[in-house]
Design an enzyme around this catalytic site. Structure first.
Site, PDB file in Angstrom:
ATOM      1  NE  ARG A 105      -7.361  -2.779 -10.500  1.00  0.00           N
ATOM      2  CZ  ARG A 105      -6.411  -1.918 -10.855  1.00  0.00           C
ATOM      3  NH1 ARG A 105      -5.433  -2.331 -11.633  1.00  0.00           N
ATOM      4  NH2 ARG A 105      -6.448  -0.666 -10.428  1.00  0.00           N
ATOM      5  NE  ARG A 109      -2.588   5.124 -11.023  1.00  0.00           N
ATOM      6  CZ  ARG A 109      -3.410   5.995 -10.432  1.00  0.00           C
ATOM      7  NH1 ARG A 109      -3.949   5.703  -9.268  1.00  0.00           N
ATOM      8  NH2 ARG A 109      -3.687   7.140 -11.015  1.00  0.00           N
ATOM      9  CG  ASN A 160      -2.063  -0.984   1.118  1.00  0.00           C
ATOM     10  OD1 ASN A 160      -2.286  -1.569   0.054  1.00  0.00           O
ATOM     11  ND2 ASN A 160      -2.769  -1.190   2.204  1.00  0.00           N
ATOM     12  CG  HIS A 166     -14.106   1.610 -12.163  1.00  0.00           C
ATOM     13  ND1 HIS A 166     -14.867   1.623 -11.019  1.00  0.00           N
ATOM     14  CD2 HIS A 166     -12.929   1.026 -11.820  1.00  0.00           C
ATOM     15  CE1 HIS A 166     -14.195   1.082 -10.029  1.00  0.00           C
ATOM     16  NE2 HIS A 166     -13.011   0.705 -10.480  1.00  0.00           N
TER      17      HIS A 166
END
Length: 699
Positions: free
Chosen positions: A386, A416, A57, A446
């Protein structure tokens, strides 16, 4: 609370505006993740995982957030954040907190986690702990596996400092050679990326069952063999984090895929943002690295342990110690799916709700498999943000395309850190004959949508899956998300319209049931929140519950403030960034914000409105309440029309609101305080555990 160290967070000294800083709020989330590693009630191998997750993170935080702030601070036109902080002030606050958290991370690793792992026969050995037999094996391993692919570089005018890739492990070697000046007595040894960062020693050479050595230790112990004409004074590992944002003018490029293929390698060598270095690194070597990377003390982190700690995340899967891990489970499937073989018949009978990871993602995969093989299925359309490598869903889309079905896939190339995987996926799908589209110019796609068109008799019928999470089977085991399977005509028509918009680059279509971003979801949410405010002013019941990953939209925050002032009870479950200040008299005293951080990553987006005496409304969405989602992305938000499903989701929300184990309550100044039991007799309530026991087939 017993056995729990609460991370101290100083009260905010930022300007008392009605908003909080997004970057500092995100850093608070990373702090809550770290708290799971500090919590002695967490199994020790899982504590190690949380330390690794915290590292990953923080990597992304510096690669994207800190690098963005740094660029703004260096800009002559840099403005203020939503909370009134300048980029430089935000960077200063981040530096102070991040250094404290990283120190705490390594203290926890060295003083708690590693010693406890040793009691269970799992040990990482320092060089001084190696036995003669182990040292001999390590020398052989170095000669056999490491030396052939090492590229040690001794610096001089003919051998400049090598390019160090983003987050790559390197070792700086301090040498002594009286025939060279001091600046030429330094060498750099990049650790080969092809090798594991820790190596298990043969059990027959060990006291404990699992004994490991770090790759950096193996290189350091044998570095004298690389520089036989100089004395080695010391070896120190370091790692550079670089700016990893991609800057692509989407409206100027002619071929996005080709442009990305050229841009992605540059991510490895962007501007240096953070330097992690062994804490025992001498000042002269540290100053050399600082000068080389043009980095100031605020961005240097001295660490007591492996600089690439997140590489240890695979360890729990390699050791046979189930009693110091989370208990395994088998996700369930809804009863109506397990009773019939044909999933289309099941959806025809009733809508199906899936709650991952407590319930299996397999029905979604099975839906696509059956669609690919069903001769009555004519077309399949799907968004992919993804998927992970080697996705079986991509394989089924390829099968469907090869079988002659019309397969259209919206692949988001700008997801990303998944850009390369998505480029590869797009190429595979195109090779199979699928129509691949890269979404809307300037707006990420998205939304999570799967549409299937099937001939049934003389009619065409549509079936859809709408989700709050990605079509990534690995994520569905560790992310909490909802998925809805339905063939309700108005919803499937809306999904059809959204796909038409994505392929034709059209404007926002007129939808019957669904809402979409840009703007449509935000407008709907603000309207519904203000309707609750009107109901409260009229003396009618009013309640808002929202569960999201992030809340930073000023429009939504201002609507929530207005509703709070009108007397609306507002419960927000916000995992990460939250720029709203709860509990301020006259502004937000009726708002509670909590964050759930536990075994699974909370990821589902849910919006509930009581709507007074009328029928309540509940929505599932792919969108968080952040400007990027509500203004700059293609997102979908669908109402739940089935009353039983609505009651199920609402019950789940109340379980989360009752959590007193992994819940953190946000204070008005941005601090988080862990929820504790109100009385000693009150039972522990771990929301994720409750949902596991309620849904999983075996636990």
């Amino acid at each position: 609370m017993n056995d729990l160290t609460i991370i101290p967070t100083a009260a905010s000294s930022q300007p008392q505006t009605q908003y909080l800083n997004p970057e500092l709020s995100l850093l608070s989330f990373h702090e809550r993740v770290l708290s799971m590693a500090l919590d002695t009630r967490t199994p020790v191998l899982e504590r190690l995982k949380f330390l690794c997750i915290f590292s990953a993170n923080m990597d992304e935080f510096f690669e994207i957030r800190v690098s963005g702030l740094k660029a703004m601070a260096q800009s002559a036109v840099a403005g203020e954040s939503i909370d009134g902080l300048t980029p430089q002030i935000a960077l200063d606050k981040i530096s102070e907190r991040a250094h404290r958290l990283v120190d705490l991370q390594y203290q926890t690793l060295n003083q708690q986690v590693l010693p406890e792992l040793k009691t269970y026969g799992i040990q990482f050995l320092a060089q001084e702990e190696w036995t003669a037999g182990q040292s001999k094996w390590i020398r052989s391993y170095f000669k056999r596996e490491v030396l052939p692919i090492l590229t040690p570089i001794r610096l001089d005018p003919a051998h400049p400092f090598p390019l160090t890739i983003n987050k790559g492990l390197s070792i700086v070697v301090d040498l002594h050679d009286p025939e060279r000046d001091e600046t030429h007595n330094i060498a750099i040894v990049p650790a080969p990326r092809a090798l594991p960062r820790y190596i298990r020693l043969p059990p027959e050479l060990c006291i404990n069952e699992y004994e490991y050595v770090y790759l950096s230790s193996i290189i350091s112990a044998n570095v004298g063999r690389l520089f036989s004409n100089a004395e080695v004074l010391g070896c120190y590992q370091f790692r550079i984090t670089r700016n990893s944002d991609l800057y692509v003018d989407l409206e100027a490029v002619e071929d996005l895929a080709r442009t990305l293929e050229g841009e992605l390698p540059r991510r490895l060598y962007g501007e240096a943002i953070r330097l992690e270095v062994s804490e025992n690194c001498p000042k002269k070597i540290l100053n050399f690295l600082k000068e080389r990377f043009q980095i100031s003390d605020d961005y240097i982190y001295a660490v007591d342990g492996p600089t690439n700690l997140n590489r240890l995340i695979t360890l729990p899967d390699l050791v046979n110690r189930p009693h110091i891990k989370y208990q395994g489970f088998t996700p369930s499937a809804p009863d109506n799916l397990s009773q019939q073989n044909n999933i289309f018949d099941t959806i025809n009978n009733a809508d199906v709700l899936l709650h991952h990871p407590f319930q299996s993602f397999a029905p979604v995969v099975e839906l696509l498999r059956q669609a690919a093989n069903d001769p009555e299925v004519l077309a399949i359309k799907q968004t992919l943000y993804r998927t992970g490598s080697d996705s079986v869903m991509v394989e089924y889309l390829e099968d469907a395309a090869r079988a002659g079905k019309e397969v259209t896939v919206i692949v988001e190339l700008m997801a990303r850190f998944d850009e390369q995987n998505n480029l590869d996926t797009a190429q595979k799908l195109q090779s199979a004959g699928a129509h691949v589209v890269y979404g809307m110019v300037g707006k990420k796609t998205h939304a999570k949508m799967l549409l299937i068109v099937r001939r049934e008799g003389k009619k065409l019928r549509r079936y859809v899956h709408l989700g709050t999470g990605n079509y990534h089977q690995g994520n569905t085991r560790v992310y909490t998300d909802y998925g809805l399977l339905t063939n309700q005509r108005e919803i499937t028509q809306d999904v059809h319209e959204l796909f038409m918009q994505l392929t034709t680059q059209g404007s926002n279509p007129t939808l019957i049931r669904l809402f979409q971003s840009p703007m449509g979801i935000s407008d709907m949410l603000v309207k519904n929140v203000l309707r609750e405010a009107d109901n409260a002013r009229a003396g009618r019941p009013a309640h808002v519950i929202a569960k999201v990953n992030g809340l930073s939209s000023p429009a939504v925050i201002n609507a929530l403030y207005e509703a709070s002032q009108a007397g609306v009870k507002i419960d927000l479950i916000v995992r990460g960034i939250c720029c709203l200040r709860p509990g301020i008299p006259g502004l937000s005293e009726n708002i509670e914000v909590r964050s759930i951080v536990g075994r699974f990553l909370e990821h589902g987006r849910v919006f509930y409105f009581l709507n007074s005496e009328a029928e309540s409304e509940l929505f599932l969405s792919s969108a968080d309440l952040m400007p990027r989602n509500l203004r700059n992305r293609i997102e979908q938000c669908t109402p739940i029309l089935d009353s039983n499903i609505k009651e199920t989701i609402l019950a789940d929300l109340h379980v989360y609101l009752a959590d007193n184990r992994n819940s953190w309550l946000m204070q008005a100044d941005g601090r988080y305080v862990q929820t504790i039991k109100k009385t000693p007799d009150e039972p522990d309530l771990n929301a994720q555990q409750v949902l596991l026991e309620a849904h999983a087939d075996t636990y």
